[in-house]
Design an enzyme around this catalytic site. Structure first.
Site, PDB file in Angstrom:
ATOM      1  CB  SER A   1       4.353   6.253   3.096  1.00  0.00           C
ATOM      2  OG  SER A   1       4.031   6.426   1.725  1.00  0.00           O
TER       3      SER A   1
ATOM      4  CG  ASP B   1       2.137  -0.579  -2.435  1.00  0.00           C
ATOM      5  OD1 ASP B   1       3.110  -0.470  -3.221  1.00  0.00           O
ATOM      6  OD2 ASP B   1       2.191  -0.188  -1.253  1.00  0.00           O
TER       7      ASP B   1
ATOM      8  CG  HIS C   1       4.493   2.380  -0.133  1.00  0.00           C
ATOM      9  ND1 HIS C   1       3.217   1.886   0.039  1.00  0.00           N
ATOM     10  CD2 HIS C   1       4.478   3.644   0.353  1.00  0.00           C
ATOM     11  CE1 HIS C   1       2.460   2.805   0.621  1.00  0.00           C
ATOM     12  NE2 HIS C   1       3.208   3.883   0.816  1.00  0.00           N
TER      13      HIS C   1
END
Length: 327
Positions: free
Chosen positions: A12, A218, A221
């Protein structure tokens, strides 16, 4: 002019989560595109259906499943920085998005869906349209592997095998790989995996460290600006160590080796990166770069006579042994 094809692979943080936030039970992208990621007619991307189109964030919007929300990744800032360096106005940089969030290294092993898709897309990028030259793979992956003690232990071996397989299947044994050392992951294993990334030694493998770049809320990321910074870091690594090299030039352990024969010299080897096809090779110690140089003529002379030198040395040793034995 053939496109310079750059493959973007991993999970990601490569596909991009910059500007992605949680609201009312789902993820959204804030649609903010920094100046460093501005689209250009000279930067193309390979779509999911293998067509070239003008690149723009989110680069991986049609590569990941619709259940995942993509945002800004490092690809566009990388391409814009590279475009600024090469100064071309015609379509010249072809980005090939292949990253998928949440994937472990075992999901990228040879024969897997992700691996086969990446190789297929890379080969297509080199063939369709006006054609292209596969110049590098940008690889940012590993957060998923920090969740497992065993996966972290064997990560280095798995990554090495992955790189070797990709180079073999693309027919490019010294294809540059620029990997990113993790900025986040499970605290239990993140340092173990980072050590594997930073310690892996292969020709034309360079590691860019993302640790310390800002993270989203979070704590997994990279933020939009962190992604911009990372893309610039990746571009600087590519420009410094690979741009303008001939096919015979390889990097090994951050040392530039113009040929396997030249590696016989017990010293570091540097080449003037501002010139293409330069006929001078610079030999220096790690703390005295550029102190001495020898041109290709002298290098060739050494290679041609070293066999004779070796034969003479062996003969002298044999004569000495016979003389000592007899006398």
């Amino acid at each position: 002019m053939k496109k310079q094809v750059i493959i973007l692979a991993g999970q990601s943080n490569m596909s991009g989560r910059g500007g992605v936030y949680w609201y009312h039970g789902r993820y959204h992208w804030d649609s903010v595109v920094p100046d460093e990621c501005t689209p250009s007619p000279s930067i193309l991307r390979l779509s999911v259906d293998l067509n070239w189109e003008e690149a723009r964030d989110p680069l991986h919007i049609d590569i990941e499943s619709k259940s995942k929300t993509c945002g800004v990744g490092p690809g566009m800032s990388f391409a814009n920085r590279l475009l600024k360096e090469i100064g071309c106005t015609s379509p010249n940089i072809g980005l090939v998005p292949c990253a998928v969030g949440g994937t472990a290294i075992k999901e990228w092993k040879k024969g897997s869906k992700l691996y086969n898709q990446m190789v297929q897309r890379a080969k297509a990028a080199a063939e369709i349209g006006d054609g292209g030259e596969i110049k590098a793979v940008l690889w940012y992956q590993g957060e998923s592997d920090t969740d497992s003690d065993n996966a972290s232990e064997v990560y280095g071996d798995n990554l090495k095998k992955f790189i070797e397989d990709v180079r073999s299947d693309l027919g490019l044994p010294y294809l540059p790989f620029i990997q990113v050392a993790l900025a986040s992951g499970s605290k239990r294993n993140v340092e173990k995996l980072r050590n594997a990334q930073l310690g892996l030694k292969l020709p034309n493998l360079v590691c860019v460290d993302a640790m310390g770049l800002p993270l989203n809320s979070d704590q997994l990321h990279l933020t939009t600006q962190a992604q911009v910074k990372l893309g610039t870091m990746l571009a600087e690594a590519y420009i410094t160590q690979f741009l303008g090299q001939s096919n015979s030039t390889i990097w090994f352990n951050h040392q530039l080796i113009t040929s396997q024969k030249a590696a016989d010299f017990l010293c570091e080897i540097y080449q003037d990166g501002s010139l293409c096809g330069v006929n001078e090779i610079y030999f220096a110690g790690a703390t005295d770069k550029g102190n001495k140089y020898v041109n290709n003529y002298l290098l060739g002379l050494y290679q041609s006579i070293r066999g004779v030198i070796l034969l003479v040395v062996v003969s002298i040793l044999l004569l000495y042994i016979v003389y000592s034995y007899c006398c």
